[in-house]
Design a protein around this motif. Structure first.
Motif, PDB file in Angstrom:
ATOM      1  N   SER A  89       0.829  -1.208   0.000  1.00  0.00           N
ATOM      2  CA  SER A  89       0.000   0.000   0.000  1.00  0.00           C
ATOM      3  C   SER A  89       0.862   1.257   0.000  1.00  0.00           C
ATOM      4  O   SER A  89       0.590   2.221  -0.730  1.00  0.00           O
ATOM      5  N   GLN A  90       1.914   1.236   0.814  1.00  0.00           N
ATOM      6  CA  GLN A  90       2.814   2.390   0.864  1.00  0.00           C
ATOM      7  C   GLN A  90       3.531   2.595  -0.474  1.00  0.00           C
ATOM      8  O   GLN A  90       3.714   3.730  -0.930  1.00  0.00           O
ATOM      9  N   MET A  91       3.938   1.498  -1.110  1.00  0.00           N
ATOM     10  CA  MET A  91       4.653   1.623  -2.373  1.00  0.00           C
ATOM     11  C   MET A  91       3.732   2.069  -3.508  1.00  0.00           C
ATOM     12  O   MET A  91       4.163   2.727  -4.445  1.00  0.00           O
ATOM     13  N   ARG A  92       2.430   1.739  -3.435  1.00  0.00           N
ATOM     14  CA  ARG A  92       1.479   2.230  -4.449  1.00  0.00           C
ATOM     15  C   ARG A  92       1.381   3.758  -4.389  1.00  0.00           C
ATOM     16  O   ARG A  92       1.223   4.431  -5.411  1.00  0.00           O
ATOM     17  N   ASP A  93       1.452   4.273  -3.144  1.00  0.00           N
ATOM     18  CA  ASP A  93       1.374   5.732  -2.998  1.00  0.00           C
ATOM     19  C   ASP A  93       2.573   6.414  -3.647  1.00  0.00           C
ATOM     20  O   ASP A  93       2.478   7.550  -4.136  1.00  0.00           O
ATOM     21  N   ILE A  94       3.713   5.678  -3.603  1.00  0.00           N
ATOM     22  CA  ILE A  94       4.937   6.250  -4.177  1.00  0.00           C
ATOM     23  C   ILE A  94       5.029   5.957  -5.672  1.00  0.00           C
ATOM     24  O   ILE A  94       5.396   6.829  -6.463  1.00  0.00           O
ATOM     25  N   LEU A  95       4.674   4.746  -6.055  1.00  0.00           N
ATOM     26  CA  LEU A  95       4.764   4.318  -7.454  1.00  0.00           C
ATOM     27  C   LEU A  95       3.362   3.955  -7.945  1.00  0.00           C
ATOM     28  O   LEU A  95       2.970   2.780  -7.934  1.00  0.00           O
ATOM     29  N   ALA A  96       2.624   4.934  -8.363  1.00  0.00           N
ATOM     30  CA  ALA A  96       1.217   4.715  -8.732  1.00  0.00           C
ATOM     31  C   ALA A  96       1.057   3.765  -9.906  1.00  0.00           C
ATOM     32  O   ALA A  96       0.085   2.997  -9.985  1.00  0.00           O
ATOM     33  N   ASP A  97       1.994   3.776 -10.850  1.00  0.00           N
ATOM     34  CA  ASP A  97       1.868   2.951 -12.053  1.00  0.00           C
ATOM     35  C   ASP A  97       2.601   1.607 -11.949  1.00  0.00           C
ATOM     36  O   ASP A  97       2.735   0.900 -12.953  1.00  0.00           O
ATOM     37  N   ALA A  98       3.087   1.275 -10.761  1.00  0.00           N
ATOM     38  CA  ALA A  98       3.877   0.049 -10.601  1.00  0.00           C
ATOM     39  C   ALA A  98       3.019  -1.196 -10.779  1.00  0.00           C
ATOM     40  O   ALA A  98       1.841  -1.215 -10.429  1.00  0.00           O
ATOM     41  N   ASP A  99       3.631  -2.238 -11.332  1.00  0.00           N
ATOM     42  CA  ASP A  99       2.960  -3.518 -11.521  1.00  0.00           C
ATOM     43  C   ASP A  99       2.794  -4.218 -10.166  1.00  0.00           C
ATOM     44  O   ASP A  99       3.695  -4.195  -9.325  1.00  0.00           O
ATOM     45  N   GLU A 100       1.648  -4.867  -9.938  1.00  0.00           N
ATOM     46  CA  GLU A 100       1.361  -5.527  -8.658  1.00  0.00           C
ATOM     47  C   GLU A 100       2.369  -6.638  -8.356  1.00  0.00           C
ATOM     48  O   GLU A 100       2.764  -6.830  -7.203  1.00  0.00           O
ATOM     49  N   THR A 101       2.768  -7.349  -9.393  1.00  0.00           N
ATOM     50  CA  THR A 101       3.748  -8.445  -9.189  1.00  0.00           C
ATOM     51  C   THR A 101       5.075  -7.902  -8.695  1.00  0.00           C
ATOM     52  O   THR A 101       5.700  -8.456  -7.780  1.00  0.00           O
ATOM     53  N   GLU A 102       5.494  -6.776  -9.292  1.00  0.00           N
ATOM     54  CA  GLU A 102       6.756  -6.163  -8.863  1.00  0.00           C
ATOM     55  C   GLU A 102       6.645  -5.644  -7.438  1.00  0.00           C
ATOM     56  O   GLU A 102       7.592  -5.729  -6.658  1.00  0.00           O
TER      57      GLU A 102
END
Length: 286
Positions: A89-102
Motif C-alpha cells: 500500500s505504501q509503495m502504491r502511494d509512491i509508485l502509482a503505475d507500478a505492476d502488482e507483481t513487482e
C-alpha cells in the motif's frame, strides 16, 4: 578390555514430515569436553542430554550433532500477510503505475515480511529421537571397542618386545661385569703399585653393586606385569596405564645409566623406543 577415545557413531530416523540424523564423534582428551549442536526446539532437553552423553562416553573431546531435514510440505516460516499488504500500500502511494507483481516481489524482501513460528516440543517425537540418540551412542561405543582391540594388540606386542630386550640385556651382564673387572685391574697394573688383594676385592664388590641392575630388572618386570593386568581390567584405565608407563621409563633410564656396555646401551635404546610407542597410544585409551 580397553576402549579407545577415538570413535564415530551415526543413526537416522524418518518421521512423517522430517528426517532426524544424529552424529557423534570423539577424540582423545584429558576429561569430558562436550560440544552439542541441536535445533532450538529441543534446547530444553540439552542438559539431560549432556548428562546422558557424559555417562555413556565418560571421557574425550566429543562432538554431538542432531540434524533435522524437512521432508514434508509443512514449514514453520510463513508470509506475514498484514505486513506485506501494508508495504504494498505504501509503495502504491509512491509508485502509482507500478505492476502488482513487482510490488509483491519488493514487499516480501522488506523486514518482517516473513515470520517463523516457534515449534513446541513434541514429547512423543522426543522419545523417538532418544532411541536414535541411544543407537548412535551404542554405535560409537562399538567403534571405540573395536579400536580398543587394535590398541590392545599393539600394547601386547610392545610389552613383549621390552621383555625380550630386557632379557637380552641381562644375558650380557656377565660380560659387562668381567669387562669392568678387567678395566680396573688394568688401571692398577699401569700404576705399578702393590695393592692389597682383599681391599681390592672389597672395592670391586662395592663398585659392582652400584652398577648392579637386578633391582631395576625386578621392578621393570613388575611394571610390565601390572600394565598387562590393568590392560585386561574392566574399568576405564587410560590414566592408570599412563602412570605405569612413567614408572617403566624410570627403570629403563636407570638401567641405561648403569649399563656401561655398548651392547646393553643399544638394547636400552630399543626399550625406550618401544616405550615411547606405548605412551603415544596410551593417550587414546579411555
Amino acid at each position: 578390555m580397553i576402549q579407545s577415545m577415538t570413535g564415530f557413531g551415526k543413526s537416522t530416523l524418518q518421521l512423517a514430515t522430517k528426517k532426524i540424523t544424529v552424529e557423534v564423534k570423539s577424540l582423545n582428551s584429558k576429561g569430558m569436553d562436550l560440544n552439542v549442536r541441536m535445533p532450538s526446539v529441543y534446547r530444553e532437553m540439552e542438559l539431560s542430554l549432556r548428562n546422558q552423553i557424559s555417562q555413556r562416553l565418560e571421557r574425550g573431546k566429543v562432538d554431538f550433532a542432531l540434524y533435522i531435514e524437512v521432508t514434508g510440505e509443512e514449514t514453520s516460516t510463513k508470509v506475514n500477510a498484514p505486513i506485506v499488504k501494508a508495504y504494498m500500500s505504501q509503495m502504491r502511494d509512491i509508485l502509482a503505475d507500478a505492476d502488482e507483481t513487482e510490488l509483491m516481489k519488493m514487499a516480501v524482501r522488506m523486514p518482517d515480511a516473513l515470520k517463523t513460528e516457534r515449534d513446541e516440543l513434541d514429547e512423543n517425537e522426543w522419545k523417538q529421537i532418544l532411541t536414535v540418540i541411544n543407537e548412535a551412542l551404542a554405535n560409537i561405543n562399538n567403534f571405540r571397542a573395536d579400536e580398543g582391540l587394535s590398541l590392545e594388540k599393539e600394547f601386547q606386542l610392545r610389552i613383549a618386545n621390552i621383555r625380550l630386550y630386557m632379557e637380552q640385556a641381562l644375558e650380557l651382564d656377565p660380560e659387562r661385569v668381567q669387562n669392568i673387572k678387567n678395566k680396573l685391574q688394568t688401571a692398577i697394573d699401569e700404576l705399578k703399585v702393590t695393592v692389597d688383594e682383599n681391599r681390592f676385592e672389597q672395592e670391586l664388590i662395592y663398585y659392582l653393586e652400584k652398577l648392579d641392575i637386578t633391582e631395576e630388572k625386578v621392578r621393570l618386570t613388575n611394571h610390565l606385569d601390572y600394565f598387562i593386568e590393568t590392560l585386561n581390567g574392566n574399568e576405564a584405565n587410560g590414566r592408570k596405564l599412563g602412570f605405569i608407563t612413567q614408572e617403566m621409563g624410570r627403570e629403563i633410564n636407570t638401567m641405561g645409566s648403569k649399563s656401561n656396555h655398548a651392547g646393553m646401551q643399544k638394547l636400552v635404546v630399543q626399550m625406550k623406543d618401544e616405550l615411547e610407542k606405548i605412551k603415544e597410544q596410551v593417550l587414546n585409551v579411555l
